[in-house]
Design a protein around this motif. Sequence first.
Motif, PDB file in Angstrom:
ATOM      1  N   LYS A   1       3.766   9.578   5.266  1.00  0.00           N
ATOM      2  CA  LYS A   1       3.891   9.592   3.932  1.00  0.00           C
ATOM      3  C   LYS A   1       5.296   9.329   3.843  1.00  0.00           C
ATOM      4  CE  LYS A   1       0.242  12.903   2.884  1.00  0.00           C
ATOM      5  NZ  LYS A   1      -0.204  14.141   2.387  1.00  0.00           N
ATOM      6  N   GLN A   2       6.308   9.336   4.274  1.00  0.00           N
ATOM      7  CA  GLN A   2       7.633   9.214   3.908  1.00  0.00           C
ATOM      8  C   GLN A   2       8.563   8.789   5.370  1.00  0.00           C
ATOM      9  OE1 GLN A   2       9.857  12.542   2.292  1.00  0.00           O
ATOM     10  NE2 GLN A   2      11.235  11.417   1.034  1.00  0.00           N
ATOM     11  N   PRO A   3       8.195   7.599   5.624  1.00  0.00           N
ATOM     12  CA  PRO A   3       8.714   7.067   6.992  1.00  0.00           C
ATOM     13  C   PRO A   3      10.150   6.644   6.777  1.00  0.00           C
ATOM     14  CG  PRO A   3       7.341   5.394   5.995  1.00  0.00           C
ATOM     15  CD  PRO A   3       7.424   6.740   5.137  1.00  0.00           C
ATOM     16  N   MET A   4      11.107   7.743   6.597  1.00  0.00           N
ATOM     17  CA  MET A   4      12.457   7.394   6.306  1.00  0.00           C
ATOM     18  C   MET A   4      13.095   6.835   7.852  1.00  0.00           C
ATOM     19  SD  MET A   4      13.414   7.430   3.298  1.00  0.00           S
ATOM     20  CE  MET A   4      14.909   7.182   3.397  1.00  0.00           C
ATOM     21  N   PRO A   5      13.993   6.069   7.933  1.00  0.00           N
ATOM     22  CA  PRO A   5      14.684   5.252   8.916  1.00  0.00           C
ATOM     23  C   PRO A   5      15.457   6.350   9.634  1.00  0.00           C
ATOM     24  CG  PRO A   5      15.257   3.849   7.308  1.00  0.00           C
ATOM     25  CD  PRO A   5      14.599   4.984   6.540  1.00  0.00           C
ATOM     26  N   ALA A   6      15.387   6.274  10.984  1.00  0.00           N
ATOM     27  CA  ALA A   6      16.081   7.310  11.894  1.00  0.00           C
ATOM     28  C   ALA A   6      17.302   7.445  11.761  1.00  0.00           C
ATOM     29  CB  ALA A   6      15.587   7.121  13.172  1.00  0.00           C
ATOM     30  N   ALA A   7      17.923   6.100  11.418  1.00  0.00           N
ATOM     31  CA  ALA A   7      19.569   6.467  11.165  1.00  0.00           C
ATOM     32  C   ALA A   7      19.787   7.019  10.042  1.00  0.00           C
ATOM     33  CB  ALA A   7      19.955   4.801  11.001  1.00  0.00           C
ATOM     34  N   TYR A   8      18.790   6.967   8.875  1.00  0.00           N
ATOM     35  CA  TYR A   8      19.156   7.855   7.735  1.00  0.00           C
ATOM     36  C   TYR A   8      18.858   9.401   7.920  1.00  0.00           C
ATOM     37  CZ  TYR A   8      18.083  10.090   3.186  1.00  0.00           C
ATOM     38  OH  TYR A   8      18.104  11.123   2.140  1.00  0.00           O
ATOM     39  N   LEU A   9      17.730   9.758   8.731  1.00  0.00           N
ATOM     40  CA  LEU A   9      17.626  11.099   9.042  1.00  0.00           C
ATOM     41  C   LEU A   9      18.879  11.714  10.023  1.00  0.00           C
ATOM     42  CD1 LEU A   9      14.048  10.725   9.777  1.00  0.00           C
ATOM     43  CD2 LEU A   9      14.699  11.555   7.876  1.00  0.00           C
ATOM     44  N   ALA A  10      19.226  10.794  10.901  1.00  0.00           N
ATOM     45  CA  ALA A  10      20.229  11.680  11.814  1.00  0.00           C
ATOM     46  C   ALA A  10      21.426  11.846  10.914  1.00  0.00           C
ATOM     47  CB  ALA A  10      20.571  10.291  12.801  1.00  0.00           C
ATOM     48  N   HIS A  11      21.844  10.725  10.063  1.00  0.00           N
ATOM     49  CA  HIS A  11      23.029  11.043   9.077  1.00  0.00           C
ATOM     50  C   HIS A  11      22.711  12.018   8.267  1.00  0.00           C
ATOM     51  CE1 HIS A  11      26.174   7.860  10.113  1.00  0.00           C
ATOM     52  NE2 HIS A  11      24.987   7.192  10.760  1.00  0.00           N
ATOM     53  N   GLU A  12      21.663  12.314   7.676  1.00  0.00           N
ATOM     54  CA  GLU A  12      21.305  13.614   6.673  1.00  0.00           C
ATOM     55  C   GLU A  12      21.397  14.818   7.401  1.00  0.00           C
ATOM     56  OE1 GLU A  12      20.715  15.343   3.459  1.00  0.00           O
ATOM     57  OE2 GLU A  12      20.564  13.173   3.327  1.00  0.00           O
ATOM     58  N   TYR A  13      20.823  14.981   8.709  1.00  0.00           N
ATOM     59  CA  TYR A  13      20.494  16.148   9.013  1.00  0.00           C
ATOM     60  C   TYR A  13      21.464  16.677  10.351  1.00  0.00           C
ATOM     61  CZ  TYR A  13      16.726  16.022   5.838  1.00  0.00           C
ATOM     62  OH  TYR A  13      15.825  15.750   5.155  1.00  0.00           O
ATOM     63  N   LEU A  14      22.056  15.798  10.924  1.00  0.00           N
ATOM     64  CA  LEU A  14      22.648  16.094  12.211  1.00  0.00           C
ATOM     65  C   LEU A  14      24.217  16.302  12.149  1.00  0.00           C
ATOM     66  CD1 LEU A  14      20.628  14.077  14.970  1.00  0.00           C
ATOM     67  CD2 LEU A  14      20.222  16.130  14.108  1.00  0.00           C
ATOM     68  N   ASN A  15      24.946  16.032  10.969  1.00  0.00           N
ATOM     69  CA  ASN A  15      26.155  16.179  10.967  1.00  0.00           C
ATOM     70  C   ASN A  15      26.650  17.870  11.252  1.00  0.00           C
ATOM     71  OD1 ASN A  15      27.313  13.559  10.311  1.00  0.00           O
ATOM     72  ND2 ASN A  15      26.125  13.719   8.432  1.00  0.00           N
ATOM     73  N   GLU A  16      27.361  18.089  11.819  1.00  0.00           N
ATOM     74  CA  GLU A  16      27.798  19.619  12.212  1.00  0.00           C
ATOM     75  C   GLU A  16      28.258  20.439  11.030  1.00  0.00           C
ATOM     76  OE1 GLU A  16      30.496  20.066  15.321  1.00  0.00           O
ATOM     77  OE2 GLU A  16      29.371  18.795  16.718  1.00  0.00           O
ATOM     78  N   ASN A  17      28.958  19.696   9.923  1.00  0.00           N
ATOM     79  CA  ASN A  17      29.324  20.150   8.861  1.00  0.00           C
ATOM     80  C   ASN A  17      28.611  20.112   7.644  1.00  0.00           C
ATOM     81  OD1 ASN A  17      32.191  21.209  10.091  1.00  0.00           O
ATOM     82  ND2 ASN A  17      32.194  18.937  10.076  1.00  0.00           N
ATOM     83  N   TRP A  18      27.297  19.768   7.747  1.00  0.00           N
ATOM     84  CA  TRP A  18      26.414  19.946   6.536  1.00  0.00           C
ATOM     85  C   TRP A  18      26.321  21.090   5.751  1.00  0.00           C
ATOM     86  CZ3 TRP A  18      21.612  22.121   5.465  1.00  0.00           C
ATOM     87  CH2 TRP A  18      20.822  21.178   4.452  1.00  0.00           C
ATOM     88  N   ARG A  19      26.435  21.086   4.324  1.00  0.00           N
ATOM     89  CA  ARG A  19      26.608  22.028   3.732  1.00  0.00           C
ATOM     90  C   ARG A  19      26.234  21.987   2.213  1.00  0.00           C
ATOM     91  NH1 ARG A  19      31.816  25.622   1.553  1.00  0.00           N
ATOM     92  NH2 ARG A  19      30.995  26.654   0.394  1.00  0.00           N
ATOM     93  N   PRO A  20      25.041  21.961   1.581  1.00  0.00           N
ATOM     94  CA  PRO A  20      24.777  21.870   0.305  1.00  0.00           C
ATOM     95  C   PRO A  20      25.470  23.045  -0.423  1.00  0.00           C
ATOM     96  CG  PRO A  20      22.645  21.895   1.666  1.00  0.00           C
ATOM     97  CD  PRO A  20      23.944  22.258   2.554  1.00  0.00           C
ATOM     98  N   MET A  21      25.842  22.373  -1.507  1.00  0.00           N
ATOM     99  CA  MET A  21      26.769  23.645  -2.462  1.00  0.00           C
ATOM    100  C   MET A  21      26.235  23.505  -3.965  1.00  0.00           C
ATOM    101  SD  MET A  21      30.494  22.465  -1.612  1.00  0.00           S
ATOM    102  CE  MET A  21      31.279  22.332  -0.010  1.00  0.00           C
TER     103      MET A  21
END
Length: 514
Positions: free
Chosen positions: A216-236
Amino acid sequence: MSGWSGGYVSDIDYLPGYFIFQSPPHLTLALTIAGFEAVLPEDFAYCELGCGLGLTAGVIAAANPKARIVAVDFLPGQIATARALAAEAGLSNIDYLEADFADLADDPPPGLPMFDVVSLHGVWSWVSDATRAAIIRFLARRVKPGGIVHVGYSAMPAWTPIMGLRRFLADHAAALPGRSDHRILSAMEAASKLRAAGARHLARSPWIERILDREKQPMPAAYLAHEYLNENWRPMFAAEVAEAFAPAKLAYAASATLTENYPELCFSEEQRALIDAQPTEAARETARDLCFDRGFRHDLFLRGRRHISDHVRSRRLAAMTLALVKPPGDVTYEVEVPGGKAEMAAATYKPIFAALAERPRTVAELQRTGAAAGGAAVSSVELVGMLVGSHQALPVANPAAPASEQARRHAAAITRAWGFPGRGLQFAIPSPRLGAGIPAYQVEMQVFGALVSGCAPETAMVSDWIAGELSARGEAVLVEGVPAPPDQARETIMGVVAEVLDKRLPLWRSLAAL
């Protein structure tokens, strides 16, 4: 993962993408709607922090030949790609810098200007506290008085249901060898199995379901990696961001998502009253984010807010020229807004759309057109918000601007780099009249590339050029996911090309893209 990248995903490039809400005409429009002074000189200086592969910054440079553009990223491969595209297009008004934000703030290169506009999209929530502090130092030292700063970031509290999933994805991927895009797909598969096995947290949120459902939502793997795998990911929370920007003398002014500047389109009357009753702006902004899910915010800050009166705002908007960027046969009167759906009165807007289908027109002309046809009177603030906020029209910053060879060459370079097959989030064709890009799909870029390469605007000739480009790259035309035989492939290409020429060629010409 840390090392020189500071925990940021650095082994794969981010996807190329054009984001209209970073363009200066869009930013100044949003601020005008919100009631703030926001007029840029023709030779404005613009900086993008975290430019990725440089597509947005390049389009802005190509569409604004008198402006000076500086685009910065700390990944050398991305900067090398961006520089090569700029050279191919002959762009002389853009500098792509490979730099760490701390070095940029504390030891800037000679000749770095003061900026009228700075934009950072997809950066703030993904970098360390030290990097965020460096960004603030840069803004304090390099944004002109009255300057605009746009920051796009993952926002709380909307991300609350996702925090557990994101932690699992990061922990699972961290233990795996190989590239980040491969590791994120493995992590998502593991999370999907947990969800299927009845993991309560993963079954609770429709948002999690959308993320994990690759069909249903086949986002490219490169997008997903940059979205979720950065060590300092922090929504504010918005209040945290506003507090961080305050030392740079930057104050929140508006949302770059136009419809979010219309409270009546976002909240019920009761919600608006309760929001207004909150004791501080921080509390009011948090209350707004509690009333509707806003997972990503596009906040606009000003270094010195200057209010304009309602009369001045209405006059400026009425003088603005708009261009219809949606094919006339595809316009819609129902608009998605933060509060649900809004309906444009057909009696008023049908003649307005018909007038825009002929040529770009001023907002004042459109107001008179709607009234003359018997529709209800509509304010300039409403008309602009509905047409541009629904992505059916764009502001024309320079109505008399001529076509630009550099703009055409930049679009052709984009097509050669990423258009066969499409590998990007969103493409754009630079328009000197918009001072921004005309959003375009992959096949539209291919057709435009054929025209710039010398093809006449004829279906057969353009189709042959596209088929030749696909063949040279070893790519096939897919029909329902299966490579088509030659006759069917040509027929498919010709059908799509004919539609693009019919619907988009008049627009490209009217906006001096060709």
